[in-house]
Design a protein around this motif. Structure first.
Motif, PDB file in Angstrom:
ATOM      1  N   ASN A  25     -24.898  17.420  19.317  1.00 28.71           N
ATOM      2  CA  ASN A  25     -25.527  17.149  18.026  1.00 28.71           C
ATOM      3  C   ASN A  25     -26.955  16.639  18.207  1.00 28.71           C
ATOM      4  OD1 ASN A  25     -25.664  14.047  17.668  1.00 28.71           O
ATOM      5  ND2 ASN A  25     -23.555  14.389  18.364  1.00 28.71           N
ATOM      6  N   GLN A  26     -27.778  16.947  17.242  1.00 24.86           N
ATOM      7  CA  GLN A  26     -29.212  16.660  17.329  1.00 24.86           C
ATOM      8  C   GLN A  26     -29.499  15.171  17.353  1.00 24.86           C
ATOM      9  OE1 GLN A  26     -31.563  19.145  17.708  1.00 24.86           O
ATOM     10  NE2 GLN A  26     -32.940  17.412  18.124  1.00 24.86           N
ATOM     11  N   ALA A  27     -28.690  14.383  16.661  1.00 26.80           N
ATOM     12  CA  ALA A  27     -28.928  12.939  16.616  1.00 26.80           C
ATOM     13  C   ALA A  27     -28.866  12.325  18.021  1.00 26.80           C
ATOM     14  CB  ALA A  27     -27.915  12.268  15.700  1.00 26.80           C
ATOM     15  N   ALA A  28     -27.906  12.801  18.813  1.00 24.63           N
ATOM     16  CA  ALA A  28     -27.781  12.290  20.186  1.00 24.63           C
ATOM     17  C   ALA A  28     -28.987  12.699  21.024  1.00 24.63           C
ATOM     18  CB  ALA A  28     -26.491  12.812  20.819  1.00 24.63           C
ATOM     19  N   LEU A  29     -29.446  13.936  20.836  1.00 23.63           N
ATOM     20  CA  LEU A  29     -30.642  14.386  21.558  1.00 23.63           C
ATOM     21  C   LEU A  29     -31.856  13.545  21.179  1.00 23.63           C
ATOM     22  CD1 LEU A  29     -30.336  18.282  21.373  1.00 23.63           C
ATOM     23  CD2 LEU A  29     -29.952  16.819  23.371  1.00 23.63           C
TER      24      LEU A  29
END
Length: 718
Positions: free
Chosen positions: A346-350
């Motif tokens: 997921n983008q939030a983790a990136l």
């Protein structure tokens, strides 16, 4: 040739100049007993010559002299005080005889001139360095002070304030900084060093440089009046007390020795230095710090040997699982110039992983250690992605997803199906068995553990965990990649918790039992920080780790080693976790965290934590510092001994370095095995037996009991 030894020679040149050339048979020049003896013989040959006008000291290697031979110290320091004093007095006398040669002397300094090498240069009348030179007196890092006249000569050359800063910190100086402070007389390009040094010596011979005045200044009392002396030494003593504290006697002794020698001429001043050196050589801190140095050399040599054997060149990394840990690992690879793919679902983790890397770099910029170019190149080396196929051409994959065996097994299986057949796959797990995880792979030979410690950019250690099926080529390649990342790899064999966490959790178990017996957690922290020397007490450390993480890891350890690590009833760690106190991550743990009016972080013992624990603990009880230390450290020591006996770790030295680099074990204690040996094996056995009623973690192995009875050492030379 006037004199030829194995480590140095004396040869005559034009203009009546004699060159004393250090050129040891090994890779570097250093002062071992043989070299000191040869230096004395060389001086005698110079003094017997009648047609010399000056002496030039230089090195035939890429570095001047790196210092004393530390490998000789262990045997030396086991001698009686009188024998050590005789040795250091005899060595100092050799340097004095050099300084007293009847013609001007000069040193040409290239590369490192540290410890005894710096003292050799200080014994010359004039010092010239090239731009590669580094000078320093780092003996304090070994729990010692200079022993060949450095504490006498340096203050008389650059002043007591500067000299004490050199010696009490042990930091070296660049040639330019040494020139500004007056320690050397000129800095030249490397190609010009020899000729420039010869010319300055010729100037001294011709009377253009007053070398006699320089020498007289070095052999006379310090030029300080009473007020200057009081200010200089009281300021230095206060600085040392503030920075070194009570656990490190060496910087205190350096200040005391320079102060007591200030009004004395060279020979009387050297007597104070010699006695100070002997005093420090017999301290536990010195033995511990010398032990650390030797253990560090062993770890480095093993790492270099393994890296040299690597047949796969790792040029591109991939980190699976972003967030704080994944971002830290990606940063560490990227900052060392390795292109690194950071993959998550997921983008939030990136975004969190990228912000972690950026935050580290921004802190570096604020401190002047990172420039805009370095920041840009590092961030450009991190390639965030949601696409699994983006890792297909990576050479080394570091799986860093959630600490759950089923999730990790699934991710590892997917990695194997995506990457090349010769790509190396690793797991950044802190507790889960590598052999268990390897079952999810078709080819477990190219799989091992790669355990980083948080915060990744600050913690030097990476545990490389060898599984039953991991092949040597995989270990060598991962060790090489770890070194390239700027980390210290220590290879261990698979077991629950590996090495560091396996020895840490019995320590936490001892802490939990102590709390249930009525101890105050803040009092325990105070003892373990102020008295024992840990950077954090156990309660504070658990808050930093996260009480949820610690509780989960404790469950894994309990399943893996149930005979000793079964979770106790009403474990305080579990109690706080189940009451939604997670530690620093939600600002509530054993302590409450916040900010004061100026925005500075605060840490206050939590009354809520006391209330939760009070329901399950016996009445409040005060324990002595000795009791607290014993109840926490015996379990850790016992488990470390078992790890060595079971071949989880290759040597006591490697175990010591792993705890030093992975947990911040107090350096002045030298590591867990050095701590045991300083206590004495027989005394350790007796102490553990005193607490054995508290449970299995206090039961010593038959192996250590036998070693104690036979008066053996964990550091015996093979």
């Amino acid at each position: 040739m006037m004199y030829q030894g194995k480590s140095l020679s004396v040869e005559t040149t034009d203009d009546g100049i004699v060159e004393l050339v250090f050129d040891a048979q090994g890779s570097v020049n250093k002062f071992d007993k043989q070299t000191v003896a040869e230096l004395d013989s060389a001086i005698a040959s110079i003094n017997q010559a009648s047609d010399i006008n000056g002496v030039l000291v230089r090195s035939n290697k890429t570095t001047f002299i790196v210092g004393a031979d530390i490998t000789e110290f262990t045997a030396l320091f086991s001698m009686q005080d009188a024998e050590i004093l005789h040795w250091v007095e005899s060595a100092s006398a050799v340097f004095n005889r050099f300084e007293d040669i009847s013609v001007p002397t000069i040193s040409a300094i290239n590369g490192f001139a540290l410890g005894g090498g710096c003292e050799m240069a200080l014994a010359t009348d004039i010092r010239v360095a090239d731009t590669t030179a580094k000078l320093g007196l780092p003996e304090v890092k070994l729990g010692l002070m200079p022993g060949f006249g450095g504490s006498v000569r340096l203050p008389r050359i650059i002043g007591s304030d500067n000299a004490l800063e050199w010696m009490t910190t042990g930091r070296d100086r660049s040639a330019e900084k040494a020139l500004r402070e007056g320690a050397i007389d000129a800095v030249v390009n490397p190609d010009d060093l020899h000729q420039a040094t010869r010319q300055m010596l010729l100037d001294a011979i011709a009377g253009k440089l007053d070398w006699q005045a320089r020498r007289k200044e070095k052999t006379s009392p310090l030029c300080l009046n009473a007020n200057e002396a009081m200010m200089s030494f009281s300021t230095a003593a206060a600085m040392v007390a503030r920075q070194a504290g009570k656990h490190y006697p060496a910087p205190h002794k350096i200040v005391e020795s320079v102060q007591n020698a200030a009004a004395l001429a060279r020979d009387e001043a050297l007597s104070i230095e010699n006695k100070g050196f002997v005093n420090l050589a017999k301290t536990d801190a010195c033995k511990a710090q010398v032990g650390i140095f030797l253990a560090d050399q062993l770890v480095k040599s093993k790492g270099k040997a393994l890296a040299k054997a690597a047949i796969k060149n790792v040029e591109k990394h991939a980190v699976l699982g972003a967030g704080i840990m994944g971002g830290g690992i990606a940063y560490q690879s990227a900052v060392k110039g390795v292109p690194t793919i950071m993959k998550d679902i997921n983008q939030a983790a990136l975004n969190l992983g990228l912000s972690e890397a950026a935050k580290i770099l921004e802190t570096g910029m604020q401190r002047g250690k990172v420039d805009a170019k370095k920041m840009a190149s590092t961030l450009n080396n991190i390639i965030p992605t949601l696409d699994m196929n983006a890792i297909s051409d990576a050479d080394l994959i570091i799986e860093a997803v959630v600490e759950n065996p089923k999730v990790k097994a699934s991710v590892l299986k997917e990695i194997e199906s995506t990457v090349a057949d010769d790509a190396i796959i690793t797991s950044n797990t802190s507790t889960i068995s590598i052999n268990q995880l390897a079952k999810s792979l078709e080819d477990p030979t190219r799989f091992c553990g790669m355990h980083f410690f948080n915060p990744v950019h600050k913690m030097p250690l990476v545990e490389i965990i060898r599984g039953d099926n991991t092949d040597d080529a995989t270990i060598s390649a991962v060790v090489a990649a770890t070194l390239k990342m700027g980390k210290t790899p220590i290879v261990v064999n698979d077991c629950p918790g590996f090495l560091v966490n396996r020895v840490l959790f019995p320590y936490f178990a001892g802490f939990s039992k102590l709390l249930l017996d009525g101890a105050d957690f803040s009092a325990i922290d105070k003892v373990m920080e102020k008295v024992f020397g840990w950077p954090m007490g156990p309660a504070y450390l658990l808050d930093v780790v996260g009480l949820d993480t610690a509780d989960h890891a404790a469950s894994v350890m309990a399943e893996g080693i149930p005979e000793r690590m079964r979770k106790i009833e009403n474990d305080p760690i579990t109690l706080l976790y189940t009451n939604a106190r997670l530690g620093q991550k939600n600002a509530m743990g054993f302590y409450n965290y916040g900010e004061d009016k100026r925005g500075r972080p605060t840490k206050v013992p939590a009354e809520e934590a006391h209330a939760i624990l009070a329901k399950h603990a016996t009445k409040v009880t005060e324990f002595t510092a000795d009791d607290i230390i014993a109840r926490l450290m015996i379990p850790m020591a016992n488990e470390a001994i078992r790890c060595l006996e079971e071949n989880v770790v290759g040597s006591a030295a490697e175990a010591d370095m792993a705890l030093l680099y992975g947990l911040g074990f107090p350096p002045f204690r030298g590591g867990i095995f050095r701590y045991i040996e300083t206590m004495g094996l027989a005394n350790f056995v007796a102490l553990a037996d005193k607490y054995v009623h508290l449970g299995p973690i206090y039961e010593i192995s038959s192996g250590v009991r036998e070693m104690a009875a036979a008066d053996k050492s964990y550091f015996a030379q093979p």
